[in-house]
Write an enzyme that holds these catalytic residues in place. Structure first.
Site, PDB file in Angstrom:
ATOM      1  N   HIS A 160      15.385  14.639 -23.176  1.00 41.93           N
ATOM      2  CA  HIS A 160      15.632  13.233 -22.808  1.00 41.93           C
ATOM      3  C   HIS A 160      14.528  12.715 -21.887  1.00 41.93           C
ATOM      4  CE1 HIS A 160      17.581   9.559 -21.487  1.00 41.93           C
ATOM      5  NE2 HIS A 160      17.560   9.981 -20.231  1.00 41.93           N
ATOM      6  N   GLU A 180      25.065   6.684 -22.614  1.00 35.70           N
ATOM      7  CA  GLU A 180      24.357   7.934 -22.358  1.00 35.70           C
ATOM      8  C   GLU A 180      25.356   9.077 -22.494  1.00 35.70           C
ATOM      9  OE1 GLU A 180      20.499   6.749 -19.653  1.00 35.70           O
ATOM     10  OE2 GLU A 180      22.197   7.590 -18.586  1.00 35.70           O
ATOM     11  N   ARG A 197      19.810  -1.404 -20.226  1.00 36.91           N
ATOM     12  CA  ARG A 197      18.381  -1.041 -20.218  1.00 36.91           C
ATOM     13  C   ARG A 197      17.493  -2.177 -19.729  1.00 36.91           C
ATOM     14  NH1 ARG A 197      18.940   4.246 -20.264  1.00 36.91           N
ATOM     15  NH2 ARG A 197      20.110   4.984 -22.071  1.00 36.91           N
ATOM     16  N   ASP A 247      24.309  11.398 -10.424  1.00 31.11           N
ATOM     17  CA  ASP A 247      23.850  11.530 -11.802  1.00 31.11           C
ATOM     18  C   ASP A 247      22.483  12.217 -11.802  1.00 31.11           C
ATOM     19  OD1 ASP A 247      23.926  11.251 -14.559  1.00 31.11           O
ATOM     20  OD2 ASP A 247      23.210   9.188 -14.550  1.00 31.11           O
ATOM     21  N   GLU A 271      26.662  12.380 -21.679  1.00 33.58           N
ATOM     22  CA  GLU A 271      26.483  13.304 -20.563  1.00 33.58           C
ATOM     23  C   GLU A 271      27.717  14.194 -20.434  1.00 33.58           C
ATOM     24  OE1 GLU A 271      24.934  11.783 -16.913  1.00 33.58           O
ATOM     25  OE2 GLU A 271      23.925  10.077 -17.860  1.00 33.58           O
ATOM     26  N   LYS A 282      23.574   0.491 -13.691  1.00 36.39           N
ATOM     27  CA  LYS A 282      24.386   1.691 -13.866  1.00 36.39           C
ATOM     28  C   LYS A 282      25.765   1.565 -13.248  1.00 36.39           C
ATOM     29  CE  LYS A 282      21.300   4.600 -15.687  1.00 36.39           C
ATOM     30  NZ  LYS A 282      21.547   5.444 -16.873  1.00 36.39           N
TER      31      LYS A 282
HETATM   32 CA   LIG Z   1      22.494   8.874 -16.742  1.00 34.52          CA
HETATM   33 MG   LIG Z   2      27.161   4.648 -14.920  1.00 32.19          MG
END
Ligand SMILES: [Ca+2]
Ligand SMILES: [Mg+2]
Ligand SMILES: [Ca+2]
Ligand SMILES: [Mg+2]
Ligand code: NI
Lengths: 416, 416
Positions: free
Chosen positions: A130, A196, A235, A123, A198, A251
């Protein structure tokens, strides 16, 4: 461009110019995974038509995932794409021999799976808006961008096992957090669950050997195609755990990608100049080829038993670092890439507040709310919220769509 | 314990009580990968003897890597281990029928490969002495341990593609670094290349479903066995890149593991109490079972055309966090583990300066040198240096060894 014998509904994501790949199974045979391309409201079953391709491409088309096709390289990808377009054109062998009933399947009758076996997932953090927003929130406007940020595409290794296909529910995670002002962490369900927005690309080509970097202007040969991604993020867990080695359990709870892989070839008409970079980057990151794309991205939030609300509109073009620079940087130390590896952009935020790619930014660290239909509001995700990401390119009547990347939040398991 | 018909040389790493697994091929047929266990100076070719095991275990033993055996779970592992010990005992069917020539191969005639296809690799940071040393060097003694360190096993996702087997050369990486006092980074070969003495374990069992954590006292069922690891680290690259998302290219240049996987069963006689933890950890990390081991670890450095020098003696027992706590923490957010996943301990440093697990610590950030034979010294690794990690348990005449984890540094590619 010729005309397909498959009807393409007005506004479809999947005209003859797109032909995104996916792995599907028939709902009646859910375990039999096969490759397909999307065409209108149908898919073309590539195993059924593999015999009409060059002999050296048939095994890849008969495979149960895209890894083998990805490994064949760009010349094979071009040849297969051209042949697929021919087969779907009026008057083709499929049309004339009336093979529609065996090789065309309505999308309503299929399940979609992960497109590839993902060996490694990385990632990045490549949107300057951002990174600046996060920096302002956590370190103030004066130190918003870290000193390294404009010199290299910051990234980290992610968790490949928990990358899931659109539609897979995501369980709200348990974990440790440090409450404001507390001395000791507490355990419980994540309270600041976020999405998020992406995009991710799959690595193709044979891959490089360990110890052999890929040059930035050669790296296009390693980009098979793109999918949408939601990098779900806890978060509060991240804030406590991430020093000094980066995000970990915050994550790895799940990362959702769209099932369709839109090839670089299909995106060519939407090529843009790269994002201007200042100061000039080091020579190994200096890219002469344009490899930026005009891809409209949208995020909608759908509470349980309610309609969805569009909460963000962004665009791939806001990315400061290109996929080719990401590849060159990832491999500069000699790291080997393999076909099927996944590289994500990082949250794609635009300049304006309505284009931010996360609730963290949209609600500016909980100081504002996002307004939903029927008077509801959000600062972070609630149980049973569904996050739906969509993407498409559009120009001169041509629409290349990515389908959807969706996932619903399930409540956390109770704490014993 | 019975006696093997295979001679076990004095001081061998591989008595009948060990039987570590590996993937090998004969030098004469290098591409034919098979499973084996080590016994003395030989390996037992498990494909050749698979017929003598329970039918439900035979496919795993005939496989080309350990993933299937790992997936079968601890009852299968125990049954297979018991049967292998029987087959290698005097008077067994192998002994009596004189099958030695077909199923026993001298280790001098084989190549060893990666033991498993590693889906994901995670690196922890679980030695309190190492974390404290690094903290003192970079932040001073007052803030040596980060506030989260005693509350959770800090870790990060690593790069699986570049995990290589012992003996694979490691190319000195190119990359960006920020010279002392400079405003802008420079590009070139890593100047502070280091090793990290670690141990790693392979995940076994069927694995958990996404969203379903593994409880700490159940996690032993997911530990198949252990290998030695060298987590090569580019200190200068890491220092510039790691903020805020952690180490990335500084760690993906290559990670070396020993070919042998020593099972948890073989380590049972060397079980120790867990490292005392203060303050008490949160309930999901509270482990009632002992799962710490007395494993002697040694690092030697061998310059080109010179003898090796022993530069560090450490022990697995110095780890503050156990593998079971690592698994419980890794999965607490619901992250799914899969058989073949690799989890590393982090650098294993003991309390005394001769037990530190990296040159960074042994030379205290370059302020001291390590003395080698023939008057040579080192602060960091030089080209053609070979780093050799060894490990063994020893007690009451029983020696369980891990073999070696070795790799030589090749010079960097020239910068264009
Ligand atoms: Ca990310
Ligand atoms: Mg992830
Ligand atoms: Ca490490
Ligand atoms: Mg490494
Ligand atoms: Ni070419």
């Amino acid at each position: 461009m010729s005309v397909s014998f498959v009807p393409i509904p007005e506004g479809s994501d999947f005209p003859l110019e797109n032909l995104p790949y996916a792995v599907f199974s028939k709902k009646s045979k859910p375990d039999k995974h096969r490759l397909c391309v999307a065409i209108g409201d149908y898919v073309l079953d590539l195993k059924e038509v593999a015999q009409y391709y060059a002999p050296e491409h048939q095994a890849a088309l008969q495979s149960h995932n895209l890894n083998l096709l990805m490994s064949l390289g760009h010349e094979a990808w071009d040849a297969v794409r051209t042949r697929t377009q021919e087969l779907l054109t009026k008057g083709s062998v499929v049309d004339v021999n009336d093979l529609r009933t065996v090789c065309l399947i309505p999308q309503s009758e299929i399940l979609l799976h992960l497109p590839a076996e993902i060996g490694d997932y990385t990632d990045f953090y490549s949107s300057i808006h951002h990174a600046t927003n996060v920096g302002i929130m956590f370190r103030g406007a004066d130190n918003a961008l870290m000193p390294n940020w404009r010199h290299l595409p910051v990234g980290y290794h992610g968790r490949a096992s928990s990358v899931v296909v659109s539609g897979t529910p995501i369980r709200r995670p348990l974990g440790q957090t440090l409450p404001e002002g507390a001395e000791k962490p507490v355990f419980g369900a994540c309270r600041l669950l976020d999405f998020e927005l992406e995009m991710a690309f799959f690595i193709g080509g044979p891959g490089n050997q360990l110890g052999e970097p890929i040059k930035v202007d050669d790296a296009w040969k390693n980009v098979f195609g793109f999918s949408l991604m939601n990098d779900w993020s806890a978060r509060d867990i991240q804030k406590w755990e991430y020093v000094p080695l980066g995000p970990f359990t915050a994550k790895n709870l799940g990362t959702t990608i769209s099932p369709w892989v839109v090839t670089t070839a299909a995106l060519k008409p939407f090529l843009l100049d790269n994002f201007p970079q200042e100061p000039e980057v080091l020579p190994y990151l200096r890219q002469t080829l344009p490899f930026n794309f005009d891809i409209n991205l949208e995020v909608s939030l759908k509470p349980a038993d309610d309609n969805e609300t569009l909460i963000s509109k962004s665009n791939f073009k806001h990315l400061y670092w290109t996929p080719l620079q990401q590849i060159a940087h990832h491999t500069i130390t000699g790291c080997n890439l393999r076909p099927g590896d996944l590289m994500a952009s990082g949250t794609i935020s635009g300049e304006t507040p309505d284009s931010y790619g996360s609730l963290l930014e949209l609600c500016w660290r909980g100081t504002k709310t996002v307004e939903l239909q029927n008077g509801k509001t959000r600062k972070f995700l609630q149980d049973y919220d569904e996050v739906i990401i969509r993407g498409h390119c559009e120009k001169n009547g041509l629409r290349i769509g990515f389908g959807t990347c969706a996932g619903q939040v399930l409540p956390a398991h109770p704490v014993d």
